[in-house]
Write an enzyme that holds these catalytic residues in place. Structure first.
Site, PDB file in Angstrom:
ATOM      1  N   HIS A   1     -10.623  -3.768  10.760  1.00 35.05           N
ATOM      2  CA  HIS A   1     -11.364  -3.756   9.494  1.00 35.05           C
ATOM      3  C   HIS A   1     -12.608  -2.874   9.574  1.00 35.05           C
ATOM      4  O   HIS A   1     -13.506  -3.002   8.747  1.00 35.05           O
ATOM      5  CB  HIS A   1     -11.786  -5.183   9.102  1.00 35.05           C
TER       6      HIS A   1
ATOM      7  N   GLU B   1       0.801  -1.221   0.000  1.00 38.21           N
ATOM      8  CA  GLU B   1       0.000   0.000   0.000  1.00 38.21           C
ATOM      9  C   GLU B   1       0.835   1.273   0.000  1.00 38.21           C
ATOM     10  O   GLU B   1       0.548   2.215  -0.738  1.00 38.21           O
ATOM     11  CB  GLU B   1      -0.969   0.000   1.187  1.00 38.21           C
TER      12      GLU B   1
END
Ligand code: TPP
Ligand code: MG
Lengths: 324, 347
Positions: B126, B57
């Protein structure tokens, strides 16, 4: 290898398989309300690597940790209860399937962010080295985790400090539905890339439990002797969907041909054939093993389902030390 | 059209309108296409412009920032906002500063589509909604649409914008239906929306909380309270004029955020109201947000973390100085940890 050792390896494989098949079977009841990433098809790598460890050694894992946790000797009841979100779960329900922990068994944690436990495992080895503790730490990772920067940063440090770490990479060819081809250059061999950092690199068949164990023993011995980290790449394959209890071959991200070829390489069936041929395992022993494990599993599921949900008062505990 | 389809339509439009637009992210071309929001785009616009990426990322964010030097206008997609946390260095230290620190000689026309999770045991890593972090940073723009039409209109504006835009989608909005204008539908960044007019209290909702505000407002109307629902749509630039107009009109403010209240965007909204509309306020401002802890996985605890329409009704009732206990909404018929009954896990 001794008969008892081989039968024990088989039993461990079978246990992992039956536990996760049970999870898959019960998941549609919608009582396990957290994402689950199953290791069905990948059991031999977990069993082989953990069987090479000694008491006092540690390991850490990622989003697919059930097999690693159990292979380390993690408490089955506490894992099932965690999946059911119960107070008796290994994290009291706060973690869920991706955050298993059993410190007593040397399973020091798992996290849902890809590659994030790699530096932690290196750090656990570093801390142990600083304190003069002779401990090997295994970092379980997937083929995608080596794409993250933290892997490379941590690997460099592990080599620099000759840390007793084994990077156990289960290469199952996929990251979710993305094959290696869109993530790493053609011809890349992950363990060779790791070797370029100056660590020992080994590779083998992650669906062959004896081979996995033999390689892991070499790796662990190397790391323990103070020669530094080892990268162990084990080839394997995930059978079911990336996340969840079902199969997902209908999505078309991998071919049925590939899937069937790997299914034939079932680590459990392969080892069963070996043991039967060696006359170490017959229908009677197998039946007994299955019965034993099923009973253990029945009890674990009952334990989880009968356990209370966490007390709402625990919502605000554990945010900081000292707050109960 | 569903919110998720509107996102897809916006991407499709941008890819079609400008050959410099590229879309990259883990799973972007995979069969599930990031909850359906990128399905078919690679086939239509080619693998050179719509692509998967390594699980890297931070590095890939820098790569895309670099690609803007060559003239590309990249859209980066993360299935969870939490994964973009790995790229905060490139987003915050680099992209956000790009124009300013080079004295206007650079521009970073990047869009980060970040999806906030909720429910089904998503847990600590998450389900974070870190918009307040991003909104804190001068140089970044932060967009949080609540309707399908706005999702499309704001995403197109974000892609066409010359500055880095953090575009945050709440997972529970993806299945929500609404009208979406066809073609080149643009909603300007920095323009808020009154989702429902009222005169007793302003219910300020961020992202998914707009829906809870609307539920609360509808119910409050049956009980003699006229609530105005204010949807900022973009947190930065923030439509201060529209916000203050609403607060001045109603004199009461309840802010409902998808994240924690402490040091969060709800504090910014409250501070603005207190600072610039103090004389109009008839009651203390109330803020609703997540329980002040990481998000637990188990629904037994996670369900306690989220404010819902009932808490908004309670808060509105109280700031309106109504006598007696607030009226109770009918109990929800679906489990609290799913957006709708069709959702059966696991992700
Ligand atoms: C930093 C980060 N990026 C993306 C994800 C989403 N994600 C979850 S599991 C996964 C696949 C990882 O693949 P691999 O490491 O090969 O493990 P496998 O699932 O094959 O066991 C991804 C990309 C994540 N959890 N964390
Ligand atoms: Mg993999």
């Amino acid at each position: 290898m001794q008969r008892a050792v081989r039968l024990d390896l088989y039993r461990r494989l079978l246990r992992l398989r039956l536990v996760e098949e049970r999870i898959a079977e019960l998941y549609p009841q919608q009582e396990m309300r957290c994402p689950v990433h199953l290791s069905i098809g990948q059991e031999a790598a977990a069993v082989g690597v953990c069987a090479a460890l000694e008491k006092g050694d540690w390991s850490m894992s990622g989003h697919r940790p059930h097999a690693h946790y159990l292979a380390m000797g993690g408490d089955l009841n506490a894992m099932m209860a965690e999946l059911y979100g119960r107070a008796t779960g290994c994290c009291g329900g706060k973690g869920g399937s991706m955050h298993l922990i059993d410190r007593k068994a040397g399973f020091m944690g798992a996290t849902a962010i890809v590659a994030s436990t790699i530096p932690m495992a290196v750090g656990a080895a570093f801390g142990s080295q600083v304190r003069g503790e002779k401990r090997v730490v295994v970092s379980f990772l997937g083929d995608a985790a080596v794409e993250e920067g933290v892997f490379h940063e941590a690997a460099n440090f592990a080599v620099l400090k000759k840390l007793p770490v084994v990077f156990a990479c289960e290469n199952n060819l996929y990251s979710v539905y993305s094959g290696l081809g869109v993530r790493q250059p053609k011809g890349r061999v992950i363990h060779r890339q790791a070797a370029s950092y100056g660590m020992k690199a080994l590779a083998g068949d992650g669906n062959d439990v004896e081979e996995s164990l033999a390689l892991a023993r070499q790796a662990v011995a190397w790391a323990r002797s103070g020669k530094g980290p080892v990268f162990l790449e084990l080839a394997t394959y995930r059978w079911r969907e990336h996340c969840g209890p079902n199969y997902d071959n209908d999505l078309g991200y991998r071919t049925m041909k590939e899937y069937r070829a790997w299914r034939k390489l079932c680590p459990l069936e392969a080892y069963e054939r070996v043991l039967r041929k060696a006359k170490l395992l017959g229908d009677a022993e197998l039946g007994l093993m299955r019965k034993d494990i099923a009973a253990e599993l029945d009890a674990a599921v009952r334990f989880a389902k009968d356990s209370p949900a966490p007390d709402p008062k625990t919502l605000m505990t554990d945010v900081y030390a000292g707050a109960a | 059209m569903k919110f998720g389809e509107a996102v897809r339509e916006a991407l499709d439009f941008c890819l079609g309108a400008d050959p410099d637009v590229v879309v990259m992210g883990l799973g972007v071309p995979d069969p599930k296409g990031v909850f359906g929001t990128t399905v078919g785009l690679q086939k239509k616009h080619g693998a050179k412009r719509v692509m998967d990426m390594p699980t890297a990322e931070n590095g890939m964010t820098g790569v895309l920032l670099g690609a803007t030097l060559a003239g590309l206008r990249p859209v980066m997609v993360h299935q969870r906002l939490d994964f973009a946390v790995l790229a905060v260095e490139q987003i915050v230290n680099q992209a956000a500063k790009w124009r300013y620190m080079y004295g206007g000689r650079q521009s970073a026309p990047l869009v980060f589509r970040l999806i906030t999770g909720r429910g089904w045991g998503q847990g600590t890593q998450h389900a974070q909604s870190l918009h307040s972090w991003f909104a804190h940073i001068p140089g970044l723009k932060v967009v949080m649409p609540a309707t399908p039409g706005d999702a499309k209109g704001l995403l197109i504006s974000a892609v066409e914008d010359d500055d880095p835009v953090v575009f945050i989608e709440h997972r529970w909005l993806h299945g929500v239906h609404g009208d979406v204008p066809a073609g080149a539908h643009r909603v300007p960044l920095g323009s808020a929306r009154v989702a429902r007019a009222g005169h007793d209290v302003t219910l300020f909702g961020v992202s998914y909380m707009v829906l809870e505000c609307l539920r609360a407002a509808e119910f409050l109307a049956e009980h003699g309270v006229s609530a105005e629902v204010f949807d900022p749509r973009t947190l930065r630039p923030f439509d201060e004029a529209a916000f203050l107009a609403s607060v001045r009109k109603t004199g009461r403010l309840v802010v409902a955020d998808t994240s924690w209240t402490f040091s969060g965007f709800s504090a910014e909204a409250a501070a603005l109201a207190a600072d610039k509309a103090f004389s109009a306020l008839k009651a203390p401002i109330k803020r609703l947000g997540l329980a002040d802890c990481p998000m637990p996985s188990t629904p037994a605890l996670a369900n306690l973390c989220y404010p819902r329409a009932q808490e908004l009704v309670d808060a509105a009732w109280s700031v309106c100085g109504k006598a007696g206990p607030a009226p109770r909404l009918p109990a929800p018929t679906t489990p609290l940890d799913v957006p709708d009954p069709s959702f059966t896990g696991p992700f």
